[in-house]
Design a protein around this motif. Sequence first.
Motif, mmCIF file in Angstrom:
data_model
loop_
_atom_site.group_PDB
_atom_site.id
_atom_site.type_symbol
_atom_site.label_atom_id
_atom_site.label_comp_id
_atom_site.label_asym_id
_atom_site.label_seq_id
_atom_site.Cartn_x
_atom_site.Cartn_y
_atom_site.Cartn_z
ATOM 1 N N GLU A 1 -14.417 -9.386 14.120
ATOM 2 C CA GLU A 1 -14.243 -8.013 13.739
ATOM 3 C C GLU A 1 -15.707 -7.642 13.663
ATOM 4 O O GLU A 1 -15.623 -6.218 14.136
ATOM 5 N N GLU B 1 -16.743 -6.806 17.186
ATOM 6 C CA GLU B 1 -16.010 -5.699 17.775
ATOM 7 C C GLU B 1 -16.361 -4.393 17.142
ATOM 8 O O GLU B 1 -16.566 -3.414 18.195
ATOM 9 N N THR B 2 -16.831 -3.987 16.161
ATOM 10 C CA THR B 2 -17.146 -3.040 15.353
ATOM 11 C C THR B 2 -18.568 -2.616 16.208
ATOM 12 O O THR B 2 -18.791 -1.506 16.563
ATOM 13 N N VAL B 3 -19.663 -3.621 16.422
ATOM 14 C CA VAL B 3 -20.607 -3.339 16.826
ATOM 15 C C VAL B 3 -20.586 -2.946 18.247
ATOM 16 O O VAL B 3 -21.366 -1.913 18.684
ATOM 17 N N ARG B 4 -19.830 -3.710 19.072
ATOM 18 C CA ARG B 4 -19.629 -3.428 20.435
ATOM 19 C C ARG B 4 -19.086 -1.908 20.792
ATOM 20 O O ARG B 4 -19.385 -1.529 21.752
ATOM 21 N N LYS B 5 -18.311 -1.695 19.841
ATOM 22 C CA LYS B 5 -17.810 -0.252 20.095
ATOM 23 C C LYS B 5 -18.617 0.904 19.730
ATOM 24 O O LYS B 5 -18.219 1.916 19.868
ATOM 25 N N GLY B 6 -19.909 0.496 19.116
ATOM 26 C CA GLY B 6 -20.939 1.534 19.093
ATOM 27 C C GLY B 6 -20.503 2.111 17.494
ATOM 28 O O GLY B 6 -20.858 3.352 17.504
ATOM 29 N N GLN B 7 -19.659 1.727 16.892
ATOM 30 C CA GLN B 7 -19.467 2.216 15.541
ATOM 31 C C GLN B 7 -20.427 2.090 14.415
ATOM 32 O O GLN B 7 -20.190 2.597 13.525
ATOM 33 N N VAL B 8 -21.596 1.741 14.653
ATOM 34 C CA VAL B 8 -22.929 1.429 13.806
ATOM 35 C C VAL B 8 -23.974 2.075 14.476
ATOM 36 O O VAL B 8 -24.064 1.974 15.771
ATOM 37 N N GLY B 9 -24.933 2.588 13.697
ATOM 38 C CA GLY B 9 -26.164 2.855 14.171
ATOM 39 C C GLY B 9 -27.490 2.286 13.418
ATOM 40 O O GLY B 9 -26.912 1.578 12.081
ATOM 41 N N LEU C 1 -26.391 -3.740 9.650
ATOM 42 C CA LEU C 1 -25.334 -3.119 9.312
ATOM 43 C C LEU C 1 -24.950 -3.868 8.028
ATOM 44 O O LEU C 1 -25.080 -5.193 7.716
#
Length: 63
Positions: free
Chosen positions: A24, A27-35, A39
């Motif tokens: 999870e 996947e969150t990092v790959r989708k670019g949902q974090v900057g 994290l």
Amino acid sequence: MSEDAFNMSIRKFLKEVGVTSQREIEETVRKGQVGGKTLKVRMTLTAEGTGLNHVVDGEIELP
């Protein structure tokens, strides 16, 4: 239940938690949902019908 069976049951649960949590997060990092460079994460463990409420906070360094 024997002590060995109890320990194996706990380990099986924790392995599932670890593997699925890693997927999870990746996947969150790959989708670019974090900057940013890290994290901030929190894992909360509860057990139905008990007073168990264990919280672990941490930071994961990003690529």
